[in-house]
Design a protein around this motif. Structure first.
Motif, PDB file in Angstrom:
ATOM      1  N   VAL A  48     -14.287  -1.125   1.318  1.00 14.16           N
ATOM      2  CA  VAL A  48     -13.099  -1.676   1.977  1.00 14.16           C
ATOM      3  C   VAL A  48     -11.851  -1.161   1.270  1.00 14.16           C
ATOM      4  CG1 VAL A  48     -11.849  -3.789   2.574  1.00 14.16           C
ATOM      5  CG2 VAL A  48     -14.363  -3.770   2.602  1.00 14.16           C
ATOM      6  N   LEU A  49     -10.844  -0.767   2.043  1.00 12.51           N
ATOM      7  CA  LEU A  49      -9.552  -0.368   1.493  1.00 12.51           C
ATOM      8  C   LEU A  49      -8.520  -1.441   1.810  1.00 12.51           C
ATOM      9  CD1 LEU A  49      -7.647   1.727   0.193  1.00 12.51           C
ATOM     10  CD2 LEU A  49      -7.342   2.721   2.486  1.00 12.51           C
TER      11      LEU A  49
ATOM     12  N   VAL B 105      -7.760  -0.228  -3.646  1.00 10.23           N
ATOM     13  CA  VAL B 105      -6.450  -0.781  -3.304  1.00 10.23           C
ATOM     14  C   VAL B 105      -5.389   0.309  -3.260  1.00 10.23           C
ATOM     15  CG1 VAL B 105      -4.638  -2.365  -4.071  1.00 10.23           C
ATOM     16  CG2 VAL B 105      -7.042  -3.007  -4.333  1.00 10.23           C
ATOM     17  N   ALA B 106      -4.475   0.190  -2.301  1.00  9.22           N
ATOM     18  CA  ALA B 106      -3.250   0.988  -2.261  1.00  9.22           C
ATOM     19  C   ALA B 106      -2.095   0.015  -2.067  1.00  9.22           C
ATOM     20  CB  ALA B 106      -3.299   2.015  -1.128  1.00  9.22           C
ATOM     21  N   TYR B 107      -0.990   0.238  -2.797  1.00  9.21           N
ATOM     22  CA  TYR B 107       0.098  -0.739  -2.785  1.00  9.21           C
ATOM     23  C   TYR B 107       1.295  -0.339  -1.919  1.00  9.21           C
ATOM     24  CZ  TYR B 107      -2.438  -2.980  -6.574  1.00  9.21           C
ATOM     25  OH  TYR B 107      -3.414  -3.613  -7.334  1.00  9.21           O
ATOM     26  N   ASP B 108       1.183   0.761  -1.196  1.00  9.44           N
ATOM     27  CA  ASP B 108       2.238   1.122  -0.247  1.00  9.44           C
ATOM     28  C   ASP B 108       1.615   1.927   0.891  1.00  9.44           C
ATOM     29  OD1 ASP B 108       2.695   4.181  -0.648  1.00  9.44           O
ATOM     30  OD2 ASP B 108       2.765   3.390  -2.681  1.00  9.44           O
TER      31      ASP B 108
ATOM     32  N   GLY C 236      -1.638   4.369   1.104  1.00 12.11           N
ATOM     33  CA  GLY C 236      -2.706   3.769   1.887  1.00 12.11           C
ATOM     34  C   GLY C 236      -3.197   4.675   2.996  1.00 12.11           C
ATOM     35  N   ALA C 237      -2.263   5.303   3.719  1.00 15.59           N
ATOM     36  CA  ALA C 237      -2.660   6.210   4.797  1.00 15.59           C
ATOM     37  C   ALA C 237      -3.437   7.394   4.252  1.00 15.59           C
ATOM     38  CB  ALA C 237      -1.419   6.688   5.555  1.00 15.59           C
ATOM     39  N   ALA C 238      -2.952   7.959   3.139  1.00 20.60           N
ATOM     40  CA  ALA C 238      -3.645   9.103   2.540  1.00 20.60           C
ATOM     41  C   ALA C 238      -5.046   8.727   2.104  1.00 20.60           C
ATOM     42  CB  ALA C 238      -2.837   9.636   1.361  1.00 20.60           C
ATOM     43  N   GLU C 239      -5.196   7.558   1.509  1.00 18.28           N
ATOM     44  CA  GLU C 239      -6.507   7.113   1.030  1.00 18.28           C
ATOM     45  C   GLU C 239      -7.434   6.817   2.203  1.00 18.28           C
ATOM     46  OE1 GLU C 239      -9.307   6.382  -1.925  1.00 18.28           O
ATOM     47  OE2 GLU C 239      -7.284   7.235  -2.088  1.00 18.28           O
ATOM     48  N   ALA C 240      -6.910   6.188   3.246  1.00 18.53           N
ATOM     49  CA  ALA C 240      -7.730   5.854   4.416  1.00 18.53           C
ATOM     50  C   ALA C 240      -8.310   7.101   5.062  1.00 18.53           C
ATOM     51  CB  ALA C 240      -6.905   5.075   5.433  1.00 18.53           C
TER      52      ALA C 240
END
Length: 229
Positions: free
Chosen positions: A4-5, A30-33, A37-41
């Motif tokens: 889960v992200l 976790v991504a905090y911005d 978040g988009a890059a990680e997803a």
């Protein structure tokens, strides 16, 4: 273990959610911005993302838009309580579900499980050589793949589930209660318009592939019906 992200700048909430989800046997990152978040997803490592609407650098709506441009991974959005605008925009852009803040980790875990359980069940239900075909529509549930007149039909996880329920009942009205239970994995809540928004999005996507008439009709006081051509 499902990965889960969490994409949210609320450090306290994220820490609480991460701890709870890990206790529930999820693997969590976790991504905090929104930018991160988009890059990680889009790395393709995650089964699902939980995305907050209000964030720095890139807000949740724009983050979802960036994810949807390249991926159909399931996304649950966190919205301010009572903010219907953010919720509807999120659903129209392809969010699979939403949870209003303040929210409990238990509720988010339940929503995540419902979406992933439905996807897993569909993956195991049908042979890859036996598509579900109704008129111009062909669906391969185990691959989460659909086409319209042979052209790829890009659907979110919830859109795919709802369209599949309608296709399996083609020619018969399907109640919104049944669609919610079978397609979204939860009972229909009072004043819940998620299904209406998801089906509107499906209609638009099919129309964009060259269909000059809607295959999904609203049946007054009954629900929706997939029309056999």
């Amino acid at each position: 273990m499902s990965k889960v992200l969490l994409i949210d700048d609320d450090v306290e909430l994220v820490d609480m959610l991460k701890e709870y989800l890990e206790q529930e046997k999820f693997e969590v990152n976790v991504a905090y911005d929104g930018e991160a978040g988009a890059a990680e997803a889009l790395t393709g490592q995650y089964a699902i993302a939980v995305l907050d609407v209000m964030m720095p650098r890139l807000n949740g709506v724009d983050t979802l838009r960036r994810i949807r441009a390249k991926s159909s991974m399931p996304v649950v959005m966190l919205t301010a309580k009572g903010d219907d605008t953010d919720r509807i925009i999120g659903l129209e852009l392809g969010a699979d579900d939403y949870v209003p803040k303040p929210c409990s980790p238990r509720e988010i875990a339940a929503r995540i499980r419902a979406i992933l359980r439905r996807a897993s069940a569909e993956n195991n239900e049908q042979s890859p050589y036996s598509p579900l075909a109704v008129g111009a529509l062909s669906m391969w549930p185990e691959q989460r793949r659909a086409t319209w007149n042979g052209k790829p039909l890009e659907l979110t996880s919830s859109e795919f589930n709802l369209l599949e329920v309608l296709a399996r009942n083609a020619g018969k009205p399907v109640s919104k209660q049944h669609l919610s239970e079978q397609g979204l994995g939860r009972p229909l809540a009072r004043f819940d318009r998620n299904i209406d928004v998801h089906l509107s999005s499906i209609r638009q996507k099919i129309a964009a592939l060259g269909s000059d008439k809607s295959c999904i009709q609203t049946v007054y006081r009954l629900g929706y019906q997939f029309i056999k051509e």
